[in-house]
Scaffold this motif. Structure first.
Motif, PDB file in Angstrom:
ATOM      1  N   UNK A  63      10.479  -8.147 -27.115  1.00 59.76           N
ATOM      2  CA  UNK A  63       9.639  -6.628 -26.481  1.00 59.76           C
ATOM      3  C   UNK A  63       9.278  -5.580 -26.856  1.00 59.76           C
ATOM      4  N   UNK A  64       9.212  -6.080 -28.263  1.00 61.37           N
ATOM      5  CA  UNK A  64       8.535  -5.116 -29.210  1.00 61.37           C
ATOM      6  C   UNK A  64       7.074  -5.022 -29.469  1.00 61.37           C
ATOM      7  N   UNK A  65       6.193  -3.417 -29.081  1.00 60.70           N
ATOM      8  CA  UNK A  65       4.696  -4.194 -29.646  1.00 60.70           C
ATOM      9  C   UNK A  65       4.064  -4.744 -31.105  1.00 60.70           C
ATOM     10  N   UNK A  66       2.905  -4.945 -30.894  1.00 59.34           N
ATOM     11  CA  UNK A  66       2.707  -5.050 -31.851  1.00 59.34           C
ATOM     12  C   UNK A  66       2.414  -2.838 -32.676  1.00 59.34           C
ATOM     13  N   UNK A  67       2.072  -2.831 -34.190  1.00 61.57           N
ATOM     14  CA  UNK A  67       2.144  -1.699 -34.377  1.00 61.57           C
ATOM     15  C   UNK A  67       1.280  -0.747 -33.796  1.00 61.57           C
ATOM     16  N   UNK A  68       0.315  -1.350 -33.599  1.00 62.29           N
ATOM     17  CA  UNK A  68      -0.585  -0.546 -32.718  1.00 62.29           C
ATOM     18  C   UNK A  68      -0.948   0.098 -31.904  1.00 62.29           C
ATOM     19  N   UNK A 116      -2.384  -8.071 -31.731  1.00 60.30           N
ATOM     20  CA  UNK A 116      -2.524  -7.616 -32.245  1.00 60.30           C
ATOM     21  C   UNK A 116      -4.122  -7.588 -33.089  1.00 60.30           C
ATOM     22  N   UNK A 117      -4.956  -6.842 -34.410  1.00 63.81           N
ATOM     23  CA  UNK A 117      -6.042  -7.087 -34.853  1.00 63.81           C
ATOM     24  C   UNK A 117      -6.013  -8.495 -35.253  1.00 63.81           C
ATOM     25  N   UNK A 118      -5.229  -9.241 -35.529  1.00 61.12           N
ATOM     26  CA  UNK A 118      -4.970 -10.337 -36.163  1.00 61.12           C
ATOM     27  C   UNK A 118      -5.432 -11.519 -35.070  1.00 61.12           C
ATOM     28  N   UNK A 173       1.898 -14.746 -28.484  1.00 63.84           N
ATOM     29  CA  UNK A 173       1.614 -14.061 -29.329  1.00 63.84           C
ATOM     30  C   UNK A 173       1.629 -13.636 -30.622  1.00 63.84           C
ATOM     31  N   UNK A 174       1.420 -12.247 -31.154  1.00 65.66           N
ATOM     32  CA  UNK A 174       0.917 -12.474 -32.825  1.00 65.66           C
ATOM     33  C   UNK A 174       1.228 -11.159 -32.831  1.00 65.66           C
ATOM     34  N   UNK A 175       1.997 -10.522 -33.228  1.00 66.73           N
ATOM     35  CA  UNK A 175       1.938  -8.914 -34.079  1.00 66.73           C
ATOM     36  C   UNK A 175       2.593  -9.108 -35.556  1.00 66.73           C
TER      37      UNK A 175
END
Length: 215
Positions: free
Chosen positions: A114-119, A18-20, A144-146
């Motif tokens: 399995x759930x992606x980041x909000x973007x 993600x952006x982070x 991973x970071x979401x």
């Protein structure tokens, strides 16, 4: 506050981002002060970090049977002329297998990996205020970071699953009660966390009063 990854972490397959990935939620110097290590460098079999404003729950295991971890409460203490300087006050307590297993069982049952980041989620509601809930995961091959802005206001799957998970995290670890207790132990002063600024005007246990915060 750019993330600096070790050579080992750079060689890992980054399964989700993600952006982070370039702007970590806590500045590196502050993370060190809090005793937080880069999850991307973890050598544990499975390593999880769940972050909300002012609180972090971290859990790890090497055999998927016994778990260790901690709950960290923290807040920024304004100091100096104009309040532009700060230090961090924090309190950490251990997390053990019984409660950790409840959280990881729900994490797996909701298939959060399995759930992606909000973007990458269609129609994820966003606003100008509010806060992010953050899910980090590492094993020996991936990291991973979401981020998820305000899961509480999301009305569609998978937002409902993220909301359900963080609600369970709140119940199992009594996050609200423990953060209030943490605030009650703070000395008199000015504090902030996220977009919330508070002033403590009465020392906990002082004669004729109790802890008092005002926005």
């Amino acid at each position: 506050m750019s993330v600096i990854l070790s050579a080992a972490a750079q060689n890992r397959k980054r399964t989700e981002g993600s952006r982070l990935n370039v702007e970590y939620p806590i500045a590196e110097a502050n993370a060190k002060e809090l005793g937080l290590k880069k999850l991307a460098d973890s050598e544990h079999r499975h390593h999880y970090r769940f972050s909300t404003e002012g609180q972090i729950v971290e859990i790890w295991t090497d055999d998927d049977v016994t778990y260790q971890g901690f709950l960290l409460n923290y807040i920024y203490h304004r100091k100096g002329k104009g309040g532009y300087q700060h230090n961090i006050l924090s309190k950490k307590e251990s997390v053990y297998t019984d409660k950790a297993k409840q959280i990881i069982a729900m994490y797996d049952s909701l298939a959060l990996n399995g759930i992606p980041t909000e973007e990458r989620i269609a129609n994820w509601q966003k606003g100008l205020d509010g806060g992010d809930d953050i899910v980090e995961f590492a094993d020996r091959d991936s990291y991973s970071i979401k981020t998820y802005w305000e899961p509480a206001v999301q009305e569609r799957i998978p937002g409902i699953y993220i909301k359900k998970f963080f609600n369970r995290l709140e119940v199992v670890f009594q996050l609200g009660r423990k953060y209030k207790s943490f605030q009650n132990e703070l000395p008199i002063g000015n504090y902030y966390i996220g977009m919330m600024m508070v002033t403590k005007t009465v020392k906990f246990g002082a004669k004729g009063g109790s802890s008092l915060f005002r926005k």
